[in-house]
Design an enzyme around this catalytic site. Structure first.
Site, PDB file in Angstrom:
ATOM      1  N   GLN A  84      95.826  28.511  31.139  1.00  0.00           N
ATOM      2  CA  GLN A  84      96.249  27.021  31.203  1.00  0.00           C
ATOM      3  C   GLN A  84      95.952  26.388  29.842  1.00  0.00           C
ATOM      4  O   GLN A  84      96.294  25.203  29.791  1.00  0.00           O
ATOM      5  CB  GLN A  84      95.197  26.271  32.287  1.00  0.00           C
ATOM      6  CG  GLN A  84      95.621  26.879  33.639  1.00  0.00           C
ATOM      7  CD  GLN A  84      94.772  26.347  34.751  1.00  0.00           C
ATOM      8  OE1 GLN A  84      93.755  25.422  34.405  1.00  0.00           O
ATOM      9  NE2 GLN A  84      94.860  26.637  35.846  1.00  0.00           N
ATOM     10  N   HIS A 147      91.050  25.654  33.352  1.00  0.00           N
ATOM     11  CA  HIS A 147      90.323  24.170  33.383  1.00  0.00           C
ATOM     12  C   HIS A 147      90.133  23.758  31.998  1.00  0.00           C
ATOM     13  O   HIS A 147      88.860  23.652  31.824  1.00  0.00           O
ATOM     14  CB  HIS A 147      89.273  24.327  34.474  1.00  0.00           C
ATOM     15  CG  HIS A 147      89.525  24.671  35.682  1.00  0.00           C
ATOM     16  ND1 HIS A 147      88.521  24.782  36.845  1.00  0.00           N
ATOM     17  CD2 HIS A 147      90.743  24.725  36.287  1.00  0.00           C
ATOM     18  CE1 HIS A 147      89.125  25.006  38.002  1.00  0.00           C
ATOM     19  NE2 HIS A 147      90.620  25.256  37.864  1.00  0.00           N
ATOM     20  N   TYR A 260      89.237  27.862  47.986  1.00  0.00           N
ATOM     21  CA  TYR A 260      90.834  28.433  48.395  1.00  0.00           C
ATOM     22  C   TYR A 260      90.475  29.465  49.513  1.00  0.00           C
ATOM     23  O   TYR A 260      91.420  29.579  50.389  1.00  0.00           O
ATOM     24  CB  TYR A 260      91.373  28.852  47.161  1.00  0.00           C
ATOM     25  CG  TYR A 260      91.696  28.005  46.148  1.00  0.00           C
ATOM     26  CD1 TYR A 260      92.846  27.075  46.406  1.00  0.00           C
ATOM     27  CD2 TYR A 260      90.898  27.980  44.998  1.00  0.00           C
ATOM     28  CE1 TYR A 260      93.294  26.118  45.571  1.00  0.00           C
ATOM     29  CE2 TYR A 260      91.370  26.938  44.182  1.00  0.00           C
ATOM     30  CZ  TYR A 260      92.592  25.979  44.489  1.00  0.00           C
ATOM     31  OH  TYR A 260      92.911  25.172  43.550  1.00  0.00           O
TER      32      TYR A 260
END
Length: 363
Positions: A84, A147, A260
């Site tokens: 990311q 993140h 999750y």
């Protein structure tokens, strides 16, 4: 691959491609593509001469002047474009006309891994190059590709807020000896302001302003100058927070989401000494980008929050008083909204990752 050879840019102030309609509580609005052909756009900001700057995550900055001429900016720092990470946010500060300085957030290659970093440079007179680039802050490195945060906001006193995610290391967001899961506040030279909340405390990173954040990818000041964030939860529990000096926002001890796997997170949704969100979404919308509207063109929206959704392809409007979602602005253009800002004239601008374009919403 970037579409460099396409006639992409139309004049920001006067022109645009054919507009599409967007239904809203203010009636039917127009959505116009101003810049298209972008590759993973992440951040943008306006220049005082009517131009703008756009970042692409792989490491490019695009300058668009007031006449619509586009060029790639040289002198951009090397970034760690993995997972990311990459070249992320860009800030044109309020005194740009005098200083020519801009600020960038990005994932930097650091000894021992990568981390969210903040740098500054000067944009040359024709917008073609960055000069005198300096990295002014870097977080503790990690080998995770997740993140990073990371929005950059200029506070009213000229200091800078930088949002940082937990880097996938959940417990670290409660550890004040590292920068993970925090919002840091530094001066424009990267120094620690004397009134930061943890200055002088042993074993605490003095740059930290607040902590217990998971992954804040939206940030903005409200009309009174207070900092707000929009943050990714896990499975459910995406949050909007009003950020207070020295406060703990609870991740991963409390959350309105679950892992999750379906397993509960931490101790539940509340604990004394930990802040409650002003609003949360369940299911998650994957929020990115946050703007608090001045009311310039639509007075009824004054003080309302606008948050982009990467997951459900809309812009969420939250009432600025109750801080609850009251409207979803959705059209074919609102695919994976990464960033949203109010333009100098009161129009609303947003970046769509899915469309690879910067759009303007106008009456």
């Amino acid at each position: 691959m970037r579409l460099k050879d396409i006639a992409i840019v139309l004049s920001i102030s006067l022109f645009g491609s054919s507009a599409s309609a967007l239904d809203s509580t203010m009636g039917q609005l127009s959505v116009t593509a101003v810049v298209s052909g972008l590759d993973q756009p992440w951040g943008f900001d306006f220049l005082p001469d009517g131009g703008l700057l756009i970042t692409e995550r792989e490491g490019a900055i695009i300058h668009v002047d007031a006449d619509g001429k586009r060029n790639d900016v040289t002198g951009v720092p090397r970034v760690a474009a993995r997972g990311q990470g990459g070249l992320l946010d860009i800030l044109v500060p309020s005194d740009f006309a005098q200083t020519r300085e801009i600020f960038l957030s990005y994932s930097a290659r650091l000894r021992g891994g990568t981390g969210t970093a903040l740098g500054k440079a000067k944009l040359n007179s024709d917008g073609s190059a960055l000069e005198e680039f300096t990295q002014i802050f870097a977080m503790d490195p990690s080998r995770s590709g997740r993140h990073f945060g990371s929005r950059v906001i200029e506070a009213g006193d000229g200091t800078l807020f930088l949002t940082i995610g937990d880097r996938g290391d959940r417990p670290s967001a409660q550890d004040l000896s590292v920068h993970n899961g925090s919002i840091v506040r530094v001066t424009r030279d990267g120094k620690v302001p004397a009134d930061n909340p943890f200055v002088g405390q042993d074993g605490v990173r003095p740059e930290i302003w607040s902590f217990g954040h998971r992954n804040p990818q939206g940030a903005a000041l409200d009309l009174s100058g207070n900092l707000w964030t929009a943050e990714h939860g896990a499975k459910g529990g995406d949050e909007v927070n009003r950020v207070r000096k020295g406060a703990n926002y609870g991740w991963p001890v409390i959350s309105y989401g679950v892992h999750y796997s379906g397993q509960p997170i931490g101790e539940g949704s509340s604990r004394p000494g930990m802040e409650q969100p002003e609003h949360y979404w369940d299911p998650s919308i994957a929020p990115s980008g946050l703007m608090i509207y001045s009311g310039k063109l639509w007075p009824e929206w004054r003080g309302d929050l606008f948050v982009g959704s990467l997951k459900f392809d809309y812009i969420s409007r939250l009432d600025g008083g109750a801080v609850s979602e009251v409207e979803q602005l959705k059209s074919r253009e609102t695919g994976r909204v990464r960033e949203i800002m109010e333009g100098p004239d009161g129009n609303i601008w947003f970046l769509s990752v899915e469309q690879g374009a910067l759009y303007r919403i106008s009456p």
